[in-house]
Scaffold this motif. Sequence first.
Motif, PDB file in Angstrom:
ATOM      1  N   VAL A   5       0.813  -1.222   0.000  1.00 43.59           N
ATOM      2  CA  VAL A   5       0.000   0.000   0.000  1.00 43.59           C
ATOM      3  C   VAL A   5       0.847   1.272   0.000  1.00 43.59           C
ATOM      4  CG1 VAL A   5      -1.599   1.363   1.421  1.00 43.59           C
ATOM      5  CG2 VAL A   5      -2.078  -1.046   0.953  1.00 43.59           C
ATOM      6  N   PRO A   6       1.938   1.367   0.783  1.00 44.04           N
ATOM      7  CA  PRO A   6       2.725   2.612   0.760  1.00 44.04           C
ATOM      8  C   PRO A   6       3.237   2.974  -0.637  1.00 44.04           C
ATOM      9  CG  PRO A   6       3.334   1.308   2.663  1.00 44.04           C
ATOM     10  CD  PRO A   6       2.431   0.439   1.824  1.00 44.04           C
ATOM     11  N   LYS A   7       3.656   1.994  -1.409  1.00 40.09           N
ATOM     12  CA  LYS A   7       4.139   2.278  -2.764  1.00 40.09           C
ATOM     13  C   LYS A   7       3.013   2.789  -3.649  1.00 40.09           C
ATOM     14  CE  LYS A   7       5.919  -1.861  -3.104  1.00 40.09           C
ATOM     15  NZ  LYS A   7       6.602  -3.076  -3.616  1.00 40.09           N
ATOM     16  N   VAL A   8       1.821   2.269  -3.449  1.00 46.08           N
ATOM     17  CA  VAL A   8       0.671   2.733  -4.226  1.00 46.08           C
ATOM     18  C   VAL A   8       0.287   4.150  -3.821  1.00 46.08           C
ATOM     19  CG1 VAL A   8      -1.785   2.362  -4.673  1.00 46.08           C
ATOM     20  CG2 VAL A   8      -0.212   0.421  -4.695  1.00 46.08           C
ATOM     21  N   PHE A   9       0.213   4.412  -2.517  1.00 47.93           N
ATOM     22  CA  PHE A   9      -0.095   5.765  -2.047  1.00 47.93           C
ATOM     23  C   PHE A   9       0.873   6.788  -2.639  1.00 47.93           C
ATOM     24  CE2 PHE A   9      -2.344   4.473   2.150  1.00 47.93           C
ATOM     25  CZ  PHE A   9      -3.574   4.522   1.514  1.00 47.93           C
ATOM     26  N   ASN A  10       2.108   6.388  -2.796  1.00 48.58           N
ATOM     27  CA  ASN A  10       3.128   7.300  -3.301  1.00 48.58           C
ATOM     28  C   ASN A  10       2.887   7.726  -4.740  1.00 48.58           C
ATOM     29  OD1 ASN A  10       5.716   8.664  -2.901  1.00 48.58           O
ATOM     30  ND2 ASN A  10       6.528   7.203  -4.383  1.00 48.58           N
ATOM     31  N   ARG A  11       2.034   6.995  -5.452  1.00 50.24           N
ATOM     32  CA  ARG A  11       1.817   7.268  -6.869  1.00 50.24           C
ATOM     33  C   ARG A  11       0.517   8.009  -7.150  1.00 50.24           C
ATOM     34  NH1 ARG A  11       3.467   3.490 -11.366  1.00 50.24           N
ATOM     35  NH2 ARG A  11       3.952   5.572 -12.123  1.00 50.24           N
ATOM     36  N   TYR A  12      -0.158   8.450  -6.070  1.00 51.92           N
ATOM     37  CA  TYR A  12      -1.412   9.189  -6.246  1.00 51.92           C
ATOM     38  C   TYR A  12      -1.390  10.454  -5.404  1.00 51.92           C
ATOM     39  CZ  TYR A  12      -3.117   5.242  -8.870  1.00 51.92           C
ATOM     40  OH  TYR A  12      -3.250   4.272  -9.835  1.00 51.92           O
ATOM     41  N   ARG A  13      -2.197  11.408  -5.803  1.00 51.55           N
ATOM     42  CA  ARG A  13      -2.145  12.736  -5.189  1.00 51.55           C
ATOM     43  C   ARG A  13      -3.019  12.849  -3.949  1.00 51.55           C
ATOM     44  NH1 ARG A  13      -3.278  16.815  -9.975  1.00 51.55           N
ATOM     45  NH2 ARG A  13      -2.501  18.326  -8.420  1.00 51.55           N
TER      46      ARG A  13
ATOM     47  N   GLY B 241       2.096   9.809   4.315  1.00 48.18           N
ATOM     48  CA  GLY B 241       2.240  11.165   3.813  1.00 48.18           C
ATOM     49  C   GLY B 241       1.413  11.470   2.581  1.00 48.18           C
ATOM     50  N   ILE B 242       0.230  10.872   2.477  1.00 45.61           N
ATOM     51  CA  ILE B 242      -0.675  11.171   1.372  1.00 45.61           C
ATOM     52  C   ILE B 242      -1.849  11.985   1.915  1.00 45.61           C
ATOM     53  CG2 ILE B 242      -1.943   8.987   1.652  1.00 45.61           C
ATOM     54  CD1 ILE B 242      -2.397   9.006  -1.391  1.00 45.61           C
TER      55      ILE B 242
END
Length: 377
Positions: A249-257, A286-287
């Motif tokens: 999930v953290p890697k996915v969150f990093n790719r969206y605003r 941090g999203i």
Amino acid sequence: MRIVMFYHSIISDWNHGNAHFLRGIVTELLGRGHQVEVYEPKEGWSLTNLLREQGEIAIRQFRRMYPLLDSKQYVAERLNLDQIFEGADLVIVHEWNDHEVVRKIGEHRKRNGYYHLLFHDTHHRSVTDYDSMNAYDLSGYDGVLAYGTKIRDIYLKSGWTKRGWVWHEAADIQVFQPHSPMDYAGDVVWIGNWGDDERSEEICEFFVEPVKRLKLKGMVYGVRYPEKALKLLEKAGIEYGGWLPNFDVPKVFNRYRLTMHIPRRPYASALPGIPTIRPFEALACGIPLISAPWSDCDRLFTAGEDLLYAEDGFHMERQMKAVLDQPLKTEQMVNHGLKTIRERHTCSHRVDELLRICTELGMDTSLPRNRKIGGKG
């Protein structure tokens, strides 16, 4: 301490959010030098579905991510509690366990007073399935860990326990943390399961329709989406990614605003103060986070500073637009939310709370002595 835990699963997080918190707590306890063993039922519902849908590769991924974590699978009729609890200081039993297993462990505690026994509730069944919860025999338990004040109070008022403590879930910040900036794959991502009648309308109101009206590039991950839900997403131009291992999930969150939290209806209407674990994890990554309504009566976060709330679908649309159009203000919110998690809501904080509860019960919370614990169920 030597700790034995009976939970639904630590291996599988397929439609099983409690696995997120359990992994973080066990990792923290092990890191501090305590000995922990987790027991889960053989062929449990979550693990069975994960294997059916994803196969053994999902288990291998888990073991690569958490090399120190494992469980011992048991068959209820063959449990040898004398062997399992030999040398135990603390036993924690989660409320997803079978009624008979819960009763047997409580009876064992009554006959053997050398360990302390706690019941852990992380679900809404105390209000949505009261009769089932009332059927649990907790007479042999020292008390209840409830992940919200409202649930603790239900246990006390109903006479299910004489002692109860609030033990909220939290983020495992060894896994959930901001990643280095990279190109965005889209505007908004929602990670959550369909939820049947518990939030299907809310998913449409607070996610699908605002994304559609704003013409944003959206993405959804989760399980148990019926065909009608998949068609709804497709019609709105939203991609569906299926099951996502929680540690990815953290890697996915990093790719969206931005992302959002859409609580199931019981948490929004009947169990104030319980956000479940996703907001903790999102803020730790941090999203920017926007949430559908729920009452934060336990004062976990600060509205407008850690996250934004939306009263309805049109308000959600405005909040999304504000997050996307005001990057400096959004960055301030992200930093404040991250600070709140790191100062108050990590698995380390929750282990501190658990150890304080143990001390209150008169337990010695020092590191394990040279006694053997274990056995196969």
